[in-house]
Design a protein around this motif. Sequence first.
Motif, mmCIF file in Angstrom:
data_model
loop_
_atom_site.group_PDB
_atom_site.id
_atom_site.type_symbol
_atom_site.label_atom_id
_atom_site.label_comp_id
_atom_site.label_asym_id
_atom_site.label_seq_id
_atom_site.Cartn_x
_atom_site.Cartn_y
_atom_site.Cartn_z
ATOM 1 N N VAL A 420 0.949 -1.122 2.228
ATOM 2 C CA VAL A 420 0.524 -2.138 3.202
ATOM 3 C C VAL A 420 1.557 -3.263 3.187
ATOM 4 N N GLY A 421 2.296 -3.376 4.281
ATOM 5 C CA GLY A 421 3.373 -4.350 4.367
ATOM 6 C C GLY A 421 4.715 -3.652 4.252
ATOM 7 N N TYR A 422 5.456 -3.566 5.380
ATOM 8 C CA TYR A 422 6.718 -2.837 5.372
ATOM 9 C C TYR A 422 7.895 -3.791 5.547
ATOM 10 N N GLY A 423 7.790 -4.923 4.834
ATOM 11 C CA GLY A 423 8.908 -5.850 4.791
ATOM 12 C C GLY A 423 9.927 -5.376 3.767
ATOM 13 N N ARG A 424 10.683 -6.318 3.199
ATOM 14 C CA ARG A 424 11.739 -5.941 2.259
ATOM 15 C C ARG A 424 11.187 -5.231 1.024
ATOM 16 N N ARG A 427 9.854 -1.703 1.903
ATOM 17 C CA ARG A 427 10.916 -0.726 2.175
ATOM 18 C C ARG A 427 11.606 -0.268 0.889
ATOM 19 N N VAL A 428 11.749 -1.170 -0.075
ATOM 20 C CA VAL A 428 12.332 -0.767 -1.365
ATOM 21 C C VAL A 428 11.452 0.289 -2.023
ATOM 22 N N ILE A 429 10.143 0.075 -2.008
ATOM 23 C CA ILE A 429 9.220 1.049 -2.586
ATOM 24 C C ILE A 429 9.310 2.369 -1.832
ATOM 25 N N ALA A 430 9.373 2.297 -0.495
ATOM 26 C CA ALA A 430 9.465 3.516 0.310
ATOM 27 C C ALA A 430 10.733 4.298 -0.013
ATOM 28 N N ALA A 442 2.939 4.009 5.622
ATOM 29 C CA ALA A 442 3.087 2.550 5.568
ATOM 30 C C ALA A 442 2.426 1.914 6.783
ATOM 31 N N LEU A 443 2.001 0.670 6.586
ATOM 32 C CA LEU A 443 1.299 -0.069 7.633
ATOM 33 C C LEU A 443 1.904 -1.464 7.727
ATOM 34 N N ASP A 444 2.099 -1.950 8.953
ATOM 35 C CA ASP A 444 2.642 -3.292 9.138
ATOM 36 C C ASP A 444 2.114 -3.874 10.446
ATOM 37 N N LEU A 445 2.114 -5.216 10.540
ATOM 38 C CA LEU A 445 1.596 -5.897 11.717
ATOM 39 C C LEU A 445 2.688 -6.367 12.664
ATOM 40 N N ASP A 446 3.947 -6.120 12.324
ATOM 41 C CA ASP A 446 5.060 -6.508 13.187
ATOM 42 C C ASP A 446 5.445 -5.309 14.054
ATOM 43 N N ALA A 447 5.072 -5.364 15.351
ATOM 44 C CA ALA A 447 5.293 -4.215 16.230
ATOM 45 C C ALA A 447 6.777 -3.890 16.375
ATOM 46 N N THR A 485 1.985 -5.160 -0.426
ATOM 47 C CA THR A 485 3.192 -5.987 -0.587
ATOM 48 C C THR A 485 3.221 -7.169 0.372
ATOM 49 N N THR A 486 2.154 -7.412 1.122
ATOM 50 C CA THR A 486 2.141 -8.507 2.091
ATOM 51 C C THR A 486 2.387 -9.847 1.414
ATOM 52 N N ASP A 487 3.046 -10.768 2.132
ATOM 53 C CA ASP A 487 3.331 -12.087 1.560
ATOM 54 C C ASP A 487 2.238 -13.099 1.853
ATOM 55 N N ASP A 488 1.129 -12.665 2.436
ATOM 56 C CA ASP A 488 -0.006 -13.539 2.721
ATOM 57 C C ASP A 488 -1.047 -13.354 1.611
ATOM 58 N N PRO A 489 -1.255 -14.352 0.744
ATOM 59 C CA PRO A 489 -2.193 -14.188 -0.380
ATOM 60 C C PRO A 489 -3.616 -13.859 0.067
ATOM 61 N N ASP A 490 -4.081 -14.507 1.140
ATOM 62 C CA ASP A 490 -5.457 -14.263 1.595
ATOM 63 C C ASP A 490 -5.609 -12.854 2.143
ATOM 64 N N ALA A 491 -4.604 -12.401 2.904
ATOM 65 C CA ALA A 491 -4.660 -11.035 3.434
ATOM 66 C C ALA A 491 -4.632 -10.010 2.306
ATOM 67 N N ALA A 492 -3.794 -10.251 1.292
ATOM 68 C CA ALA A 492 -3.721 -9.331 0.148
ATOM 69 C C ALA A 492 -5.072 -9.233 -0.552
ATOM 70 N N GLN A 493 -5.727 -10.379 -0.721
ATOM 71 C CA GLN A 493 -7.039 -10.394 -1.384
ATOM 72 C C GLN A 493 -8.061 -9.604 -0.571
ATOM 73 N N ARG A 494 -8.014 -9.777 0.752
ATOM 74 C CA ARG A 494 -8.990 -9.094 1.608
ATOM 75 C C ARG A 494 -8.757 -7.581 1.626
#
Length: 579
Positions: A420-424, A427-430, A442-447, A485-494
């Motif tokens: 969850v989260g396909y930022g930097r 992508r390293v994990i991938a 992988a899942l991401d919110l940036d179209a 891997t999202t950089d949003d703490p609240d989203a990660a918790q949810r």
Amino acid sequence: MEELKLHDAVVFLAAAGIIIPIVKRFRISGVLGFLLVGLAVGPFGLARFADSFGWLSVVLITDPAGVRALAELGVVFLLFMIGLELSLERLWALRRLVFGMGFAQIIFTAAVIGVIAAHFGNPVEMSIVLGACLALSSTAVVMQLLTEQGRFGSPVGRGSFAVLLAQDIAVVPILLLVGALGARSHDLALSIGYALGAAALAVALILGIGRLVLRPLFRFASETRSPEPFMAVTLLVILATAALTHAAGLSAALGAFLAGLLLAETEYRHEIEVNIEPFKGLLLGLFFITVGMAIDLAAIAADPLMIAASVAGLFILKTVITTLIARAFGYTWGQATEMGLLLGQGGEFAFVAIGLAVSLTLFPAATAQFMLIVVSATLLLTPLVAKLARSIGAAFEASSAPAETPELVVDAVDGHAVIVGYGRTGRVIAQLLDRQKVPYVALDLDATRVSRWRTQGSPVYFGDATRPGVLERLHLPQAIALVITTDDPDAAQRVLSLARALVPTLPILVRAHDSDHAAELLTAGATAVIPEVLEAGLQLGQVLLEKMGLPTDSVRELVEAQRAASLHALTPPSAENGF
């Protein structure tokens, strides 16, 4: 301070305990419910008929002056909770959106509204106050709507939260500005400068003394392992700092804000939030009831067209400005438009600022009444506007979404990893998984990001992982692990909470910002957490030791030992403090 009548307190508690739950059954927010109750039980509502029907005086409040003193405590507690939520961690995670997009929205909106107010013949001081307070939106209403819709972790949710966070920060300067304007010095710039300088000195003293005193004070109270001393110390800190700033010629709400800001960085923050929430809710509800009491329905009937035009104008103006600024910060037209509509209302802080301006005779009573009606009307309309915003946003996205962005339909897989989260970091994990031929989704919110990496063959999809249905489509029960891997703490918790409820035994690895965030994630059920601050420090330390001439193998052993010790030390704050 006005005397609180026992009768008025009984009416208020009856409204809070009986009427508000009924209102919520119709899915009307608590803020709007309190406003409606105040409108009904106040002197401009049903109390108009108290002379004809004597029994109404028993169940209604005919004189709101008696509850204003207690209602002021609601504002104090609101500012305290705002300060408590403004942790450095949240600000840093959203720094670009908060200090860029958020402050841009405040400055441009305040400037445009101020110019319009001046164009209608209002004095400069009044125009400045109107621009500043109407630029802010309703944190209480918007956050509740986002939470109810389960969209807090979406791009619109994160962007709206960042703007609201910037507006919360702006509350203190606006309070100081109103006070400086109320001084009515011949040299306005000098008056504002003097007020800000005196305020900065008082704030610096409170923050300096608070850092030295608060931790030992709360540590002493917590050692009793009893909730009563802890609660007493919390109330003492809130009211004492409010009294200090009031004695220094500043707002009592400013003192409460500073107290919350000081406590936000301590290990007692979460316990304080739990203890203070009922008081804050009730007293803030009382504040909104008194606001509802001040709305004169006769004034609406006297000039309905002007009020309707002002309500529509405020929504349109703020929506256009916020949409353009959000678009400039990389949001799609659909996301930016939805965010603009969602933040188009006036905020609860307008009631505070306008009330302060009236007490300083910056506003005539008629203007204050008009603005109260306009802001209240925007609050009442916000739930309906939010539904419209979602429809408009979805229509924009459907018409402009890239053709490469696929619908979230994942073929049946087994033994795969979910990222969850396909930022930097994602992508390293991938890349590591690809080298070992381990399947993943992988899942991401940036179209745009999703489209770019799918053209290169990556199995990445567009979707919001904070929605339970999305996680189910990723075949989570068949996965070997989930990595967040999202950089949003609240989203990660949810996402963590939803995934843990869906698959209780699934290994869940989460990227954390620091040790405090890591401890919260472990408490919520994470299998393992990796604080990015820890890893950065360990890698820098490893390079430093190697450059100093230590053997590479010895350095690696030292770093691994330190990593193990640091991760082992990650225990929930509640366990450390004995709560």
